[in-house]
Design a protein around this motif. Structure first.
Motif, PDB file in Angstrom:
ATOM      1  N   ARG A   1       5.072  -2.270  -7.538  1.00  0.00           N
ATOM      2  CA  ARG A   1       5.138  -1.610  -6.414  1.00  0.00           C
ATOM      3  C   ARG A   1       6.253  -2.567  -5.577  1.00  0.00           C
ATOM      4  O   ARG A   1       6.572  -3.698  -5.940  1.00  0.00           O
ATOM      5  CB  ARG A   1       3.816  -1.988  -5.985  1.00  0.00           C
ATOM      6  N   MET A   2       6.513  -1.998  -4.530  1.00  0.00           N
ATOM      7  CA  MET A   2       7.603  -2.685  -3.511  1.00  0.00           C
ATOM      8  C   MET A   2       6.887  -3.481  -2.622  1.00  0.00           C
ATOM      9  O   MET A   2       7.722  -4.456  -1.957  1.00  0.00           O
ATOM     10  CB  MET A   2       8.465  -1.365  -2.758  1.00  0.00           C
ATOM     11  N   VAL A   3       5.815  -3.137  -2.255  1.00  0.00           N
ATOM     12  CA  VAL A   3       5.187  -4.204  -1.423  1.00  0.00           C
ATOM     13  C   VAL A   3       4.312  -5.074  -2.224  1.00  0.00           C
ATOM     14  O   VAL A   3       3.929  -6.252  -1.680  1.00  0.00           O
ATOM     15  CB  VAL A   3       4.444  -3.554  -0.089  1.00  0.00           C
ATOM     16  N   GLY A   4       3.653  -4.613  -3.231  1.00  0.00           N
ATOM     17  CA  GLY A   4       2.680  -5.308  -3.810  1.00  0.00           C
ATOM     18  C   GLY A   4       1.320  -5.314  -2.944  1.00  0.00           C
ATOM     19  O   GLY A   4       0.902  -4.186  -2.540  1.00  0.00           O
ATOM     20  N   ASP A   5       0.813  -6.465  -2.886  1.00  0.00           N
ATOM     21  CA  ASP A   5      -0.716  -6.468  -2.225  1.00  0.00           C
ATOM     22  C   ASP A   5       0.009  -6.340  -0.544  1.00  0.00           C
ATOM     23  O   ASP A   5       0.647  -7.205  -0.295  1.00  0.00           O
ATOM     24  CB  ASP A   5      -1.314  -7.963  -2.326  1.00  0.00           C
ATOM     25  N   PRO A   6      -0.747  -5.566   0.046  1.00  0.00           N
ATOM     26  CA  PRO A   6      -0.323  -5.200   1.396  1.00  0.00           C
ATOM     27  C   PRO A   6      -0.365  -6.634   2.250  1.00  0.00           C
ATOM     28  O   PRO A   6       0.294  -6.960   3.264  1.00  0.00           O
ATOM     29  CB  PRO A   6      -1.162  -4.301   1.960  1.00  0.00           C
ATOM     30  N   LEU A   7      -1.166  -7.376   1.887  1.00  0.00           N
ATOM     31  CA  LEU A   7      -1.213  -8.773   2.587  1.00  0.00           C
ATOM     32  C   LEU A   7      -0.370  -9.569   2.602  1.00  0.00           C
ATOM     33  O   LEU A   7       0.003 -10.565   3.249  1.00  0.00           O
ATOM     34  CB  LEU A   7      -2.511  -9.654   2.057  1.00  0.00           C
ATOM     35  N   ASN A   8       0.709  -9.362   1.461  1.00  0.00           N
ATOM     36  CA  ASN A   8       1.794 -10.009   1.277  1.00  0.00           C
ATOM     37  C   ASN A   8       3.236  -9.530   2.095  1.00  0.00           C
ATOM     38  O   ASN A   8       4.359  -9.936   1.895  1.00  0.00           O
ATOM     39  CB  ASN A   8       2.165 -10.329  -0.007  1.00  0.00           C
ATOM     40  N   LEU A   9       2.670  -8.483   2.678  1.00  0.00           N
ATOM     41  CA  LEU A   9       4.086  -7.707   3.563  1.00  0.00           C
ATOM     42  C   LEU A   9       4.810  -8.979   4.490  1.00  0.00           C
ATOM     43  O   LEU A   9       5.860  -8.587   4.733  1.00  0.00           O
ATOM     44  CB  LEU A   9       3.206  -6.502   4.415  1.00  0.00           C
ATOM     45  N   ALA A  10       4.052  -9.579   5.036  1.00  0.00           N
ATOM     46  CA  ALA A  10       4.496 -10.740   5.851  1.00  0.00           C
ATOM     47  C   ALA A  10       5.817 -11.299   5.518  1.00  0.00           C
ATOM     48  O   ALA A  10       6.566 -11.815   6.161  1.00  0.00           O
ATOM     49  CB  ALA A  10       3.438 -11.557   6.750  1.00  0.00           C
ATOM     50  N   ALA A  11       5.683 -11.630   4.378  1.00  0.00           N
ATOM     51  CA  ALA A  11       6.486 -12.315   3.516  1.00  0.00           C
ATOM     52  C   ALA A  11       7.857 -11.577   2.884  1.00  0.00           C
ATOM     53  O   ALA A  11       8.645 -12.400   2.300  1.00  0.00           O
ATOM     54  CB  ALA A  11       6.133 -13.459   2.272  1.00  0.00           C
ATOM     55  N   VAL A  12       7.866 -10.201   3.156  1.00  0.00           N
ATOM     56  CA  VAL A  12       8.712  -9.407   2.526  1.00  0.00           C
ATOM     57  C   VAL A  12      10.005  -9.917   3.252  1.00  0.00           C
ATOM     58  O   VAL A  12      10.077  -9.718   4.480  1.00  0.00           O
ATOM     59  CB  VAL A  12       8.400  -7.999   2.644  1.00  0.00           C
ATOM     60  N   PRO A  13      11.104  -9.999   2.594  1.00  0.00           N
ATOM     61  CA  PRO A  13      12.593 -10.354   3.340  1.00  0.00           C
ATOM     62  C   PRO A  13      13.217  -9.174   3.665  1.00  0.00           C
ATOM     63  O   PRO A  13      14.381  -8.714   3.439  1.00  0.00           O
ATOM     64  CB  PRO A  13      13.090 -11.194   2.449  1.00  0.00           C
ATOM     65  N   GLY A  14      12.529  -8.498   4.619  1.00  0.00           N
ATOM     66  CA  GLY A  14      13.244  -7.200   4.940  1.00  0.00           C
ATOM     67  C   GLY A  14      12.483  -6.194   5.492  1.00  0.00           C
ATOM     68  O   GLY A  14      10.947  -6.407   5.498  1.00  0.00           O
TER      69      GLY A  14
END
Length: 853
Positions: A155-168
């Motif tokens: 997936r592009m986000v993975g676990d939605p909880l990790n969205l904050a760390a996505v560099p973009g």
């Protein structure tokens, strides 16, 4: 026992939906809904009939909030289940849940989520009373959960909880989000409008063949966007012919992801604006099933169902989705203007012990899709549109699109300890499409006739049903076949360190695809308002060619965590070989190709993204990356690749009652491409045109807010807003034979790109009731490059469409829903390409029932 007959019955009925007549639709739908609800009522026996149903009892209800212990932030996606009953729910973006249909007395409520320790609470329930809970979940002590690792790779986000760390910029829509705006047609356009930075353009009102652009890219058939399903390229021929004439059924998805910015280079080949990933329904952890039946006006009927389960070493899932409608347009001379879709998907998984040091699993996915849509490219003149926007001219009577798709994917996944994992996919997709539609009348293309009706009065009269000579109307069979196949692997390597923790991803893909055109034209005559075929064309007489592509792709990306900083550099390499074989129009057997054009493209695509954590709930992000879009097969030597340098800067905030993401972006194109297709009003040759330098600048804002959170109120009022401002201008002057551009001056705006986009919704939740008012709007778009005010017949209309929907959760566990789309019945031009003005969906009512067990 209810499942034993309910699911087979639903499957049978959903198949029959395709042949239900308009006159019988309402009565049949009523029977379906009552039948579906029957297992959940105390019937003494089937022979007793529905009259034996006794009144439903006023059962107990539990609602509350689930938060993470380490940060106190809300936990979305937590499964909430009544252990001694059938009631189940899932927390939303604010961690809220609403569980109904519970018996009075002592009950055990279980809370589970990947990456967290399960929680079980004993609670005393009272009939007719709603109990409130706040649940705190502790993180799991396991170093790695294989399911979470697989999500990160596919997936592009993975676990939605990790969205904050996505560099973009990244957005994740859960199943609850997809269902929040009740839409019987499951239109992908309505789904993506909830995400800023996404510009979509309607065509037929249902989203069957979507136009999707990201951050100012062209939206034509989503050909400038990397489209995926479960991390696999999903366009019919992603390199050779990326136009989305087939698009996966949104209604069978459990999530939709959109990713923009530097980290999108992982997903190529196109890295200009971003990528879209559709997440199909997963194999459930335990046995369960769900069904949905609904319908509405225009003889619309829909049925879908899923059943599956897992044991310690295996899992399975089967899903079907069926929908049909007579359509909302009124065809002169009578006839169907709707569509029918049948979609089937199955998954089978075998795996080792979940806690094994070397965990492995093998999953097979098989899918079948069939669509028959009575759709046309023929629009209306401005005068006729303003009088009767839902009219369809008699000249489109035989127009029909037939699409079949078959997909097969075999996925192997392993984790070795806590530092290494590898996922490998082997995939194949076959698509056949035959779009039989009007091409010309009296020797003039339909685009030209509708563009200047005052100069084509005779042709327009024939389109409206005036008698004609034989072969005056030419209907082209746009017969095409595609295949797409390949193998791809992604490895994850975790390198711990005292100061820097690294998460390295390495990927490789070999891919090949093909588009095969064997097209012809039939001649028709208009007789008393009815089209009659008068001649039959020879296969290959209008197009007889094969375009193919073979590509190797590599990427390397390293996420380095250094205290509050996360730096993610990456690079992608694409090596593409393209070929086009043109055969003579009188050689359907393709004995020899007198013209063969070959070209190759290589590209190195770097990028870097950075995230800074001001606090666990507030993050800044930014990045820079190269945008790349390859040309198609047969491009001449003058055709350059599409290239840009893209920048973004943004912030994310997540509080108990507020989620906010804001981003500013700037894209500096050294060359932009336009393609002559029938969808753009061109001749359908697929020829490419250089557009030179373009600058695109924009701002994206999205927010989720619940003003009632933590106030102990009996109601909730969550609000969601998405806004986009975009401006794209040519930086060079030129003359182009590509229709939407024409004569371009420096500073001219790009066509088919609205400056302002807005989506908003507010939901009133009280007890078992939800009521949602949603609005989608856009400013007018110009249909040709230019500046200044948009002339009435040279642009689409600005619009604001309101949708109203409601849900009621039955005490027995099901959910009844109803809604109306385009509440004010606004009439507006969504597009003027390829041939004349085209309307949006008018006011449309629907209703249905959904059951999950």
């Amino acid at each position: 026992m209810a499942l034993l007959w309910s699911f087979p019955l639903m499957f049978f009925l959903s198949k029959r939906l395709q042949s239900v007549s308009c006159s019988a639709s309402r009565s049949i739908l009523t029977v379906i809904l009552l039948t579906l609800l029957a297992p959940f009522n105390p019937l003494p026996g089937w022979a007793g009939g529905l009259a034996a149903v006794e009144p439903l009892q006023d059962l107990a209800r539990v609602r509350g909030t689930v938060v993470a212990a380490e940060t106190g932030t809300p936990l979305p996606g937590v499964a909430v289940v009544a252990v001694n009953g059938t009631a189940r729910a899932e927390t939303d973006a604010f961690g809220h849940f609403n569980l109904g249909g519970l018996d009075e007395g002592n009950s055990e409520i279980r809370f589970t989520r990947l990456g967290y320790e399960p929680q079980s609470l004993q609670i005393q329930l009272t009939a007719g009373v709603t109990s409130n809970l706040t649940v705190v979940m502790e993180p799991s002590p396991l170093a790695l959960n294989p399911v979470l690792v697989l999500m990160d790779r596919t997936r592009m986000v993975g676990d939605p909880l990790n969205l904050a760390a996505v560099p973009g910029s990244a957005h994740f829509l859960s199943r609850q989000d997809l269902e929040s705006q009740s839409n019987v047609f499951d239109n992908i356009h309505d789904v993506l409008r909830q995400i800023p930075g996404v510009n979509v353009q309607d065509e037929e009102g249902y989203g069957l063949r979507p136009h999707i652009g990201l951050r100012g890219t062209g939206a034509e058939r989503a050909s400038n966007v990397t489209l995926m399903e479960d991390g696999i390229l999903v366009a019919p021929a992603p390199y050779a012919a990326p136009a989305a004439y087939y698009f996966p059924t949104t209604g069978r998805m459990e999530a939709v992801e959109v990713r923009k910015g530097a980290s999108q280079i992982r997903y190529g080949p196109r890295t200009l604006g971003g990528a879209v990933n559709l997440v199909s329904t997963s194999i459930p952890d335990e046995f369960g099933w769900n069904m949905e039946l609904g319908g509405g006006q225009d003889a619309t009927l829909k049925g879908q169902g899923t059943v599956g389960g897992s044991s310690r070493h295996a899992g399975w899932m089967f899903q079907t989705y069926q929908i049909r409608t007579d359509g909302f347009k009124e065809l002169q001379g009578g006839g169907d203007t709707g569509f029918r879709v049948g979609d089937y998907l199955g998954k089978l998984r075998v795996n080792t012990n979940p806690d094994a040091s070397l965990y492995q699993e093998l999953e097979l996915k098989v899918g079948f899709y069939d669509q028959l849509s009575n759709e046309t490219y023929l629009g209306l003149t401005e005068t006729d549109f303003r009088t009767s926007p839902n009219l369809r001219y008699a000249g489109s009577q035989p127009d029909v699109m037939d699409v079949d798709q078959r997909q097969l994917r075999l996925r192997h996944f392993l984790t070795a300890g806590s530092r290494f994992d590898l996922v490998t996919d082997v995939y194949r997709s076959d698509v056949t499409r035959q779009w039989y539609k009007l091409q010309s009348v009296l020797g003039a293309g339909i685009s030209g006739v509708l563009r200047a009706p005052q100069n084509n009065s005779d042709a327009l009269a024939v389109l409206k049903g005036a008698d004609s000579d034989p072969d005056v109307l030419r209907v082209r069979a746009n017969n095409r076949e595609y295949y797409s196949q390949g193998v791809q692997s992604v490895a994850g390597i975790r390198i711990p360190g005292e100061r820097v923790e690294q998460n390295l991803e390495v990927g490789i893909r070999f891919h090949e695809d093909q588009e095969d055109r064997l097209q012809f034209e039939d001649g028709y005559q208009m007789v008393n308002g009815v089209m009659v075929r008068t001649s039959q064309g020879a296969p290959g007489s209008q197009a007889n060619r094969v375009g193919e592509a073979r590509a190797w792709a590599f990427f390397l990306q390293n996420q380095m965590e250094m205290g509050r900083w996360t730096v993610t550099p990456g690079v992608r390499y694409e090596s593409i070989e393209l070929a086009r074989m043109d055969y003579n129009s009188d050689d359907p057997d393709r004995v020899v190709a007198p013209r063969v054009r070959e070209n190759s493209v290589t590209a190195l695509i770097p990028g870097v993204g950075v995230t800074y954590a001001i606090s666990p709930r507030t993050h800044l992000f930014g990045g820079i990356h190269k945008g790349f879009g390859p040309p198609g097969p047969g491009a001449d030597q003058e055709t350059r690749v599409e290239e840009s340098v893209n920048y973004e800067l943004g912030a994310r905030i997540r509080r108990t009652s507020l989620g906010l993401q804001a981003a500013a972006f700037y894209s500096d194109y050294s060359n932009i491409l336009g393609q002559s297709t029938l969808a753009t009003g061109g001749d359908g040759t697929g020829d490419l045109f250089n557009g030179g330098a373009v600058e695109t600048v924009g701002v994206e804002l999205s927010a989720d807010y619940d003003p009632t959170a933590g106030r102990g109120l009996a109601v909730r009022l969550p609000v969601r807003v998405a806004y986009t401002w975009t401006q794209a201008t040519f930086q060079s002057a030129f003359d182009s034979s590509y229709g939407p551009w024409g004569t371009v001056e420096i500073g001219d705006r790009l066509p088919y790109l609205p400056e302002h986009l807005l989506s908003a919704q507010v939901t009133l939740q009280h007890g078992p009731w939800d009521l949602t008012l949603a609005g989608n709007g856009a400013t007018a778009m110009r249909t040709e490059a230019g500046t200044g005010p948009i002339e009435a017949e040279s642009g689409s209309d600005g619009f604001l469409v309101l949708n109203l929907s409601g849900e009621y959760r039955l005490p027995t566990g099901g959910t009844m829903f109803a809604g109306v789309q385009n509440l004010a019945n606004q009439q507006y031009v969504v597009s003027r390409r390829p041939a004349g003005a085209r309307p949006g969906l008018p006011r449309t009512f629907h209703a249905g029932v959904r059951v999950t067990r």
